[in-house]
Design an enzyme around this catalytic site. Structure first.
Site, PDB file in Angstrom:
ATOM      1  N   HIS A   1     -11.733  -5.544   8.108  1.00 19.23           N
ATOM      2  CA  HIS A   1     -12.641  -5.450   6.730  1.00 19.23           C
ATOM      3  C   HIS A   1     -13.831  -4.554   6.977  1.00 19.23           C
ATOM      4  O   HIS A   1     -14.497  -4.403   6.034  1.00 19.23           O
ATOM      5  CB  HIS A   1     -12.842  -6.727   6.149  1.00 19.23           C
TER       6      HIS A   1
ATOM      7  N   GLU B   1       0.865  -1.141  -0.165  1.00 16.12           N
ATOM      8  CA  GLU B   1       0.004   0.042  -0.099  1.00 16.12           C
ATOM      9  C   GLU B   1       0.998   1.408  -0.058  1.00 16.12           C
ATOM     10  O   GLU B   1       0.377   2.289  -0.793  1.00 16.12           O
ATOM     11  CB  GLU B   1      -0.910   0.171   1.213  1.00 16.12           C
TER      12      GLU B   1
END
Lengths: 324, 359
Positions: A128, A59
């Protein structure tokens, strides 16, 4: 066309890739796979691997690379697969994306649009279900945008990609396929930094965004049956925040509930309540109320219902305010 | 040339020996005037650096990271770059900035505490210095991606220290570069210290250059106090990058002669003997010997070079110190592409609280 939110996002991306050759979509699984939610479905086939780039799984590397790409004239639209995985890129976002314009006095800018699904309510794995928008709203230079409908998602995403400011574009996972809506096929922009009154009412104002808008609507409909008329303000851009729209609404109704799925303490609700206190105190008939998640880690799916704000909790707050 | 020195075996590319004699098969073959230019750039860098330290001690400049001992690495790499190449520097890169044409007054202005000094003049492809260690590495790779994408035919040089090779961004950046075959040249200025932590505490690898092997592209360790070695290696890596041959990692082996910054005291963690040992390997002194062998140096020339450097530095100081202070408008204007209403209110409130002269 009748589209879900994820289809509207896909259409926005396809349209911008077609219109502007500087636009590049990048991230983990965005290419051949079309994204784990299919947000980038078909784009790789249409635009090729240089415009729709599958990157190594990193990321910080992806956001860092997007900064260099933006500085050299591209319009990168990186995807972070889930908000819970954005933190490795936090340094790049906070130390560089947000302040490149300032630290070079405008010579360089980083007009990226970082897309990431956020929020609970879909019974997902640990990490999540994050809704940590407040972390980004504290950082000067970032624009934080959250759509609550397919129509808004398309118009706000196009405006974000075309914006000269970096945008954190938070997509409510719960709403990706929750409703379908008529969405114009041609590209259009909805203004950033502008909230919308999505339901008019007289007695109180619910200020919310993203996946909390349907919750607010459900509560407002129930309240209507009991004779209470609720107005709903969808912030749409969380930062820089459109204070005028919700202040005007609260001055009209005299009551305010802030509804968010992030934890309560130091959540955006605190900023909104303080703003109301500063600028609309004498219009209030009751204290400002907050309906939020508690200050705990998002539980795993079996207990998610205990955590996630719902219409019943909003209704309780409405009753309390009306009885004050 | 680069592939002749295996980083896994600890081999190091060196053009100049201790006496300043060039190895004929490695000598980049610069013309006399170019050799003198390298020397003059190094002298100028040292003078500008010494002045910055002096200004800091006098309270005229803020905390400062000295480039002492890095002149060959900085001047060598920047001298190998072309006008269209991009530079993603770290915070100890004075010689590279000056060589690339960055105004010294601007550089001082930044270290004196004004962002305006980090506004690269138009036409120069220099990114602002990266202070969070290693964070510039993936950005430089993104620049490389954009260059490929837009077919600009340029290359990107990025610099960082030995400590940066421990950061995740170093790994992520080099990994991206290998995967996408970007036109990047990574120059690790291994000066043996990340503030106080020695090179051995950053990695168990024999060389830092060998890390390139794992990313699938060449890496080479060079003598960072040998301006010709730096120039030759970077020139070759840039040519490879521009020709589509992908990235290279260059480890310039040198020594930080000064403290980490003016807030540091290196005497706490290293010995005088060690520093003295490296003084003997001074990059400018060694290159002066080389010029002497080529009959390009004498006392009169030295006097001229020193005088020119000193004049250059004094002019920059005078210019930097007469720059206006940042106004309230300056510090608010660049947060966003346009000022949001709430910021307008905060600006007005701040101005109202300030005396007339400071608004």
């Amino acid at each position: 066309m009748i589209l879900t939110m994820v289809q509207a996002i896909n259409q926005a991306l396809a349209g911008e890739l077609r219109r502007d050759e500087r636009v590049v979509v990048l991230g983990e699984d965005v290419g051949r796979d079309g994204g784990v939610f299919r947000a980038t479905d078909g784009l790789f086939e249409k635009f090729g691997p240089e415009r729709v780039m599958d990157t190594p799984l990193a990321e910080s590397g992806a956001i860092g690379a997007a900064i260099g790409m933006a500085a050299l004239g591209l319009r990168p639209v990186p995807e972070i697969q889930f908000m819970g995985f954005i933190y490795p890129a936090f340094n790049q976002i906070v130390s560089h994306v947000a302040r490149l314009r300032n630290r070079t006095r405008g010579r360089f800018t980083a007009p990226l649009t970082i897309r990431t699904p956020y929020g609970a309510g879909v019974k997902a794995l640990e990490h999540h279900s994050e809704s940590t928008e407040a972390l980004f709203c504290q950082i000067p230079g970032l624009t934080v945008v959250v759509p609550s409908s397919p129509y808004d998602a398309k118009g706000l995403l196009i405006a974000s990609i075309r914006s000269d400011d970096p945008v954190i574009f938070l997509e409510p996972t719960k709403l990706y396929r929750a409703e379908k809506q008529e969405v114009p096929e041609e590209p259009y922009e909805l203004p950033l930094r502008k909230a919308a009154v999505v339901r008019e009412g007289r007695d109180l104002t619910i200020i919310a965004w993203g996946a909390m808008i349907p919750v607010a609507r459900e509560a407002a409909t129930s309240a209507e049956a009991g004779g209470v008329s609720a107005e709903i303000v969808d912030l749409r851009t969380l930062s820089p925040m459109d204070r005028e729209t919700f202040l005007a609404s609260v001055k009209k109704t005299g009551r305010a509930i802030i509804l968010h799925e992030a934890p309560k303490t130091c959540g955006l609700g605190a900023e909104i309540a303080a703003t109301i206190g500063e600028s609309a105190l004498l219009s209030l008939n009751a204290p400002v109320a907050r309906v939020t998640a508690p200050d705990i880690t998002v539980p795993l799916p079996k207990s998610e219902d205990l955590y996630y704000p719902n219409a019943d909790r909003v209704l309780r707050a409405i009753r309390k305010l009306m009885e004050y | 040339m680069i592939e002749r020195f295996d980083p896994l075996k600890g081999e190091r590319l060196r053009v100049l020996d201790d006496e300043g004699r060039a190895a004929p098969d490695l000598d980049p073959g610069l013309a006399d005037a170019e050799l003198r230019t390298l020397y003059e750039r190094m002298v100028r860098t040292r003078a500008a650096d010494a002045k910055a330290l002096k200004l800091q001690r006098q309270g005229r400049l803020g905390t400062y990271a000295s480039s002492l001992g890095h002149e060959a690495a900085q001047v060598g790499l920047a001298s190998a770059m072309a006008r269209e190449d991009w530079f993603f520097p770290y915070f100890r890169d004075l010689g590279a900035f000056l060589t690339l044409g960055y105004p010294l007054a601007d550089y001082y202005h930044f270290w004196m505490g004004n962002e305006a000094g980090m506004r690269t003049p138009d036409g120069l492809n220099i990114f602002p210095i990266a202070i969070p260690v290693g964070s510039q590495v993936p950005q430089a790779v993104g620049a490389g991606i954009a260059i490929k994408h837009r077919k600009l035919g340029a290359a990107v040089v990025t610099t960082f220290g030995d400590g940066a090779t421990s950061e995740g961004d170093f790994h992520e950046g080099l990994n991206f570069a290998g995967v996408f075959g970007t036109p990047n040249v990574f120059v690790c200025v291994n000066n043996q210290f990340a503030i106080s932590v020695p090179r051995a505490r950053q990695s168990a690898a024999t060389t830092l250059a060998q890390k390139a092997v794992a990313y699938g592209f060449p890496g080479v360790q060079i003598d960072g106090n040998d301006v010709l070695a730096v120039f030759a290696a970077v020139r070759e890596a840039l040519a490879t990058a521009r020709a589509g041959g992908g990235p290279t990692l260059i480890e310039a082996y040198t020594y930080r002669m000064g403290d980490h910054t003016t807030s540091d005291d290196a005497a706490r963690y290293r010995t005088k003997e060690e520093v003295q040992e490296w003084e003997r390997r001074d990059p400018i002194a060694r290159f002066r010997l080389h010029l002497g062998h080529k009959k390009l140096w004498d006392e009169a020339y030295e006097k001229d070079v020193q005088a020119a450097a000193s004049e250059f530095v004094e002019k920059a100081v005078a210019e930097a110190e007469t720059r206006p202070q940042a106004s309230v408008d300056d510090i608010f204007a660049y947060a966003y592409s346009s000022i949001p209403p709430e910021l307008e209110r905060q600006m007005a409130e701040l101005k109202a609280s300030l005396p007339e002269g400071r608004r």
